[in-house]
Write a protein that holds these residues in place. Structure first.
Motif, mmCIF file in Angstrom:
data_model
loop_
_atom_site.group_PDB
_atom_site.id
_atom_site.type_symbol
_atom_site.label_atom_id
_atom_site.label_comp_id
_atom_site.label_asym_id
_atom_site.label_seq_id
_atom_site.Cartn_x
_atom_site.Cartn_y
_atom_site.Cartn_z
ATOM 1 N N ALA A 160 0.850 -1.294 0.452
ATOM 2 C CA ALA A 160 -0.168 0.090 0.321
ATOM 3 C C ALA A 160 0.755 1.487 0.199
ATOM 4 C CB ALA A 160 -0.626 -0.107 1.170
ATOM 5 N N ASP A 161 2.305 0.771 -0.123
ATOM 6 C CA ASP A 161 3.126 1.900 -0.366
ATOM 7 C C ASP A 161 2.600 2.883 -1.224
ATOM 8 O OD1 ASP A 161 5.577 4.014 -0.534
ATOM 9 O OD2 ASP A 161 6.481 2.342 1.085
ATOM 10 N N LEU A 162 2.192 4.844 -1.003
ATOM 11 C CA LEU A 162 2.420 5.069 -2.556
ATOM 12 C C LEU A 162 3.858 4.814 -3.582
ATOM 13 C CD1 LEU A 162 -0.273 8.116 -0.840
ATOM 14 C CD2 LEU A 162 -0.721 6.350 -1.754
ATOM 15 N N HIS A 163 4.559 5.046 -2.443
ATOM 16 C CA HIS A 163 5.728 5.135 -2.968
ATOM 17 C C HIS A 163 6.104 4.085 -4.471
ATOM 18 C CE1 HIS A 163 7.791 8.701 -1.057
ATOM 19 N NE2 HIS A 163 6.702 8.769 -0.446
ATOM 20 N N ASN A 164 4.900 2.902 -3.827
ATOM 21 C CA ASN A 164 5.254 1.557 -5.064
ATOM 22 C C ASN A 164 4.488 1.943 -5.897
ATOM 23 O OD1 ASN A 164 6.275 -0.924 -5.282
ATOM 24 N ND2 ASN A 164 4.802 -1.152 -4.377
ATOM 25 N N LEU A 165 3.020 2.648 -5.508
ATOM 26 C CA LEU A 165 1.810 2.763 -6.916
ATOM 27 C C LEU A 165 2.114 4.104 -7.717
ATOM 28 C CD1 LEU A 165 -0.261 2.419 -3.856
ATOM 29 C CD2 LEU A 165 0.771 0.301 -5.467
ATOM 30 N N PHE A 166 1.006 3.897 -9.175
ATOM 31 C CA PHE A 166 1.156 4.937 -9.856
ATOM 32 C C PHE A 166 0.261 4.200 -10.866
ATOM 33 C CE2 PHE A 166 2.610 2.449 -14.300
ATOM 34 C CZ PHE A 166 3.087 0.551 -13.256
ATOM 35 N N ILE A 167 -0.302 4.735 -11.132
ATOM 36 C CA ILE A 167 -1.946 4.909 -12.503
ATOM 37 C C ILE A 167 -1.067 4.847 -13.830
ATOM 38 C CG2 ILE A 167 -4.181 6.073 -12.977
ATOM 39 C CD1 ILE A 167 -4.446 5.140 -10.412
ATOM 40 N N THR A 168 -1.922 3.896 -14.335
ATOM 41 C CA THR A 168 -1.621 3.813 -15.787
ATOM 42 C C THR A 168 -2.745 3.684 -16.537
ATOM 43 O OG1 THR A 168 -0.372 3.323 -17.965
ATOM 44 C CG2 THR A 168 -0.573 1.648 -15.473
ATOM 45 N N THR A 169 -3.398 3.163 -17.476
ATOM 46 C CA THR A 169 -4.283 2.561 -18.214
ATOM 47 C C THR A 169 -3.945 1.288 -17.990
ATOM 48 O OG1 THR A 169 -2.841 1.934 -20.000
ATOM 49 C CG2 THR A 169 -3.521 4.230 -20.320
ATOM 50 N N SER A 170 -5.388 0.617 -17.399
ATOM 51 C CA SER A 170 -5.611 -0.728 -18.036
ATOM 52 C C SER A 170 -4.719 -1.888 -18.261
ATOM 53 C CB SER A 170 -7.141 -0.622 -17.691
ATOM 54 O OG SER A 170 -7.762 -0.542 -18.868
ATOM 55 N N SER A 171 -4.952 -1.103 -19.862
ATOM 56 C CA SER A 171 -4.101 -2.067 -20.501
ATOM 57 C C SER A 171 -2.507 -2.349 -20.130
ATOM 58 C CB SER A 171 -4.377 -1.907 -22.172
ATOM 59 O OG SER A 171 -3.897 -0.931 -22.263
ATOM 60 N N ALA A 172 -1.738 -1.073 -20.183
ATOM 61 C CA ALA A 172 -0.869 -0.979 -20.239
ATOM 62 C C ALA A 172 -0.636 -2.212 -18.265
ATOM 63 C CB ALA A 172 -0.498 0.208 -19.089
ATOM 64 N N ALA A 173 -1.222 -1.878 -17.734
ATOM 65 C CA ALA A 173 -1.883 -3.022 -16.055
ATOM 66 C C ALA A 173 -0.929 -4.387 -16.117
ATOM 67 C CB ALA A 173 -2.786 -1.890 -15.078
ATOM 68 N N ALA A 174 -2.453 -4.906 -17.193
ATOM 69 C CA ALA A 174 -2.312 -5.571 -17.800
ATOM 70 C C ALA A 174 -1.472 -6.164 -17.907
ATOM 71 C CB ALA A 174 -3.857 -6.135 -18.889
ATOM 72 N N ALA A 175 -0.498 -5.014 -19.365
ATOM 73 C CA ALA A 175 0.361 -6.083 -19.856
ATOM 74 C C ALA A 175 1.695 -6.023 -18.904
ATOM 75 C CB ALA A 175 0.854 -4.814 -20.869
#
Lengths: 141, 322
Positions: free
Chosen positions: B97-112
């Motif tokens: 849950a550490d915000l430094h370890n997270l980012f937002i991207t498109t669902s297609s990029a996240a799936a890849a």
């Protein structure tokens, strides 16, 4: 590729966290009679790997004051060595769970834990690793 | 869309992120190797629990192509996958849950992205929104890797350096052991550190990354020190391994920190330590102390000093000699 996954599995099973187990050290406490060690309530950490004695000076001894939490830390300010014992629950109530010991940030696996002389003025804790290495952590107010 | 971007940037610009850079200097001077790593893991832990969705407030703009991601296509992605983490659960939860370890991207990029490790892809199987997915040599075999766009490589490398330093190696399993965990110092495999060090050097910290770091610090109480002070990376994984931090960068002498021994003729004892929160209140024999005192005020001998902070209490014995 298959070989790689086998290698990863082997690393996971056999190596795990290399620093979480103390290796290549004696299994007993160094050269002090058991009675003396167990009756000594001075703030200190004793292990074959690393020892700190508060009364020698230069050892920062700190504890969490947050309710429901145990966090006892000793830091040698001359070289940054740090040992921390933490657990869920207040050790002074003797109701703790999930005990955890770290030496310089690395977790030491705990096989058993024995607490004595738990009272308002301090805690005496003996820990043993799976390979029977004994460690003493004492924090007195 | 333009208004939203301006509004977000205005919030970020207003954040006083320079303070975190100064904090690194305060604590790191005089330290090296494992002591430097211990300092970072002690002082740069998250202090507030955050919900993962808060990353959306920071990354609502797709960092890859500058487009605003709509709710329908946005997805939270992990830089170091939580599937690489195991017990103890409190650390797994925290790291995941550490915000430094997270980012937002498109669902297609996240799936890849999935849980594939970052690497330099040499055999591209597919491309997706700027990401390259494929294979690369891994020792005597090949393995699947994913390679981000060049402008994100440094950002991700510094996030991985942060996770590798803040969280213990006992956290890792599977690929986590291979990439993150086979050593107490510098807590990143040689294979991974050589790749990510190059990414870090070739894509230095820019203003947006600094502002993002400050915004996360505001939310969860800790900055990524490798963004605030990128040179730290060299001391743990790069050309300055084994060297003492800060001698050339900052002129504040190490003796400014609290020491264990003083001479009665020393000018002062400064009650500042890289191991104690800055807001500590110090006392001696029950009386509150000023931030600095003269050894002669205490006299020759051993003296026990106490301190309290909002979360801890502690004590130390110092010795004053002739």
């Amino acid at each position: 590729m298959k070989k790689l996954f086998i290698a990863i599995a082997a690393v996971t099973l056999l190596v795990g966290c290399r620093e979480s187990v103390v290796h290549n050290i004696e299994n007993t406490m160094p050269s002090r009679p058991t009675d003396e060690v167990e009756s000594d309530m001075s703030t200190r950490f004793e292990s074959p790997q690393l020892s700190m004695f508060y009364n020698d000076g230069g050892i920062l001894a700190s504890s969490s004051v947050e309710p429901g939490k145990t966090e006892l830390t000793m830091t040698d300010i001359s070289n940054g060595d740090v040992v921390q014992f933490s657990a869920t629950g207040d050790i002074k109530s003797e109701a703790i769970s999930s005990p955890r010991l770290t030496i310089n940030g690395e977790t030491v696996k705990i096989a058993s834990i024995e607490t004595r002389y738990i009272k308002e003025t301090g805690a005496w804790i003996k820990l043993q690793t799976p390979d029977a290495v004994e460690m003493i952590f004492v924090m007195s107010d | 869309m333009r208004l939203n971007r301006i509004a977000l940037l205005s919030i970020l610009v207003a954040t006083p992120y320079r303070a975190f850079s100064d904090a690194v200097d305060d604590y790191a001077i005089g330290l090296k190797d494992s002591a430097l790593k211990t300092m970072i893991s002690t002082h740069f832990q998250p202090t507030k629990e955050c919900e993962r969705r808060l990353i959306a407030e920071i990354d609502s703009i797709d960092r890859l192509n500058g487009n605003l991601i709509t709710d329908d296509s946005a997805e939270i992605c992990e830089i170091v996958p939580s599937s690489w983490m195991m017990l103890p659960k409190d650390y797994a939860t925290c790291a995941a849950a550490d915000l430094h370890n997270l980012f937002i991207t498109t669902s297609s990029a996240a799936a890849a992205r999935g849980a594939v490790p970052f690497g330099n892809v040499t055999e591209i199987e597919k491309s997706c929104d700027g990401w390259k997915i494929g294979y690369a040599p891994y020792f005597t075999d090949i393995a699947e890797f994913i390679e981000p766009a060049d402008e994100l490589k440094g950002d991700f490398a510094r996030a991985i350096f942060y996770i590798a330093t803040i969280y213990p190696c006992s956290l890792w399993t599977g690929w986590g052991n291979v990439i993150m965990g086979l050593g107490s110092h510098p807590t990143l495999s040689n294979y991974a550190s050589s790749i990510y060090l190059a990414w870090h050097r070739n894509d230095p910290v820019d203003a947006n990354e600094s502002k993002r770091n400050a915004k996360i610090a505001e939310l969860q109480g800790n900055a990524n020190p490798f963004v605030a002070h990128p040179i730290l990376v060299e001391y743990l994984w790069g050309d300055s391994i084994g060297k003492t931090y800060g001698k050339s960068e900052v002129e504040t002498p190490v003796t400014e920190f609290l020491q264990s021994k003083y001479s009665i003729n020393d000018a002062k004892i400064r009650l500042l330590s890289p191991y104690i929160a800055d807001n500590a209140v110090w006392s001696y024999n029950g009386a509150q102390m000023a931030e600095q005192i003269a050894p002669s005020d205490l006299g020759i001998g051993k003296h026990e000093l106490h301190y309290t902070t909002s979360s801890h209490k502690g004590k130390i014995i110092i010795t004053i000699t002739e």
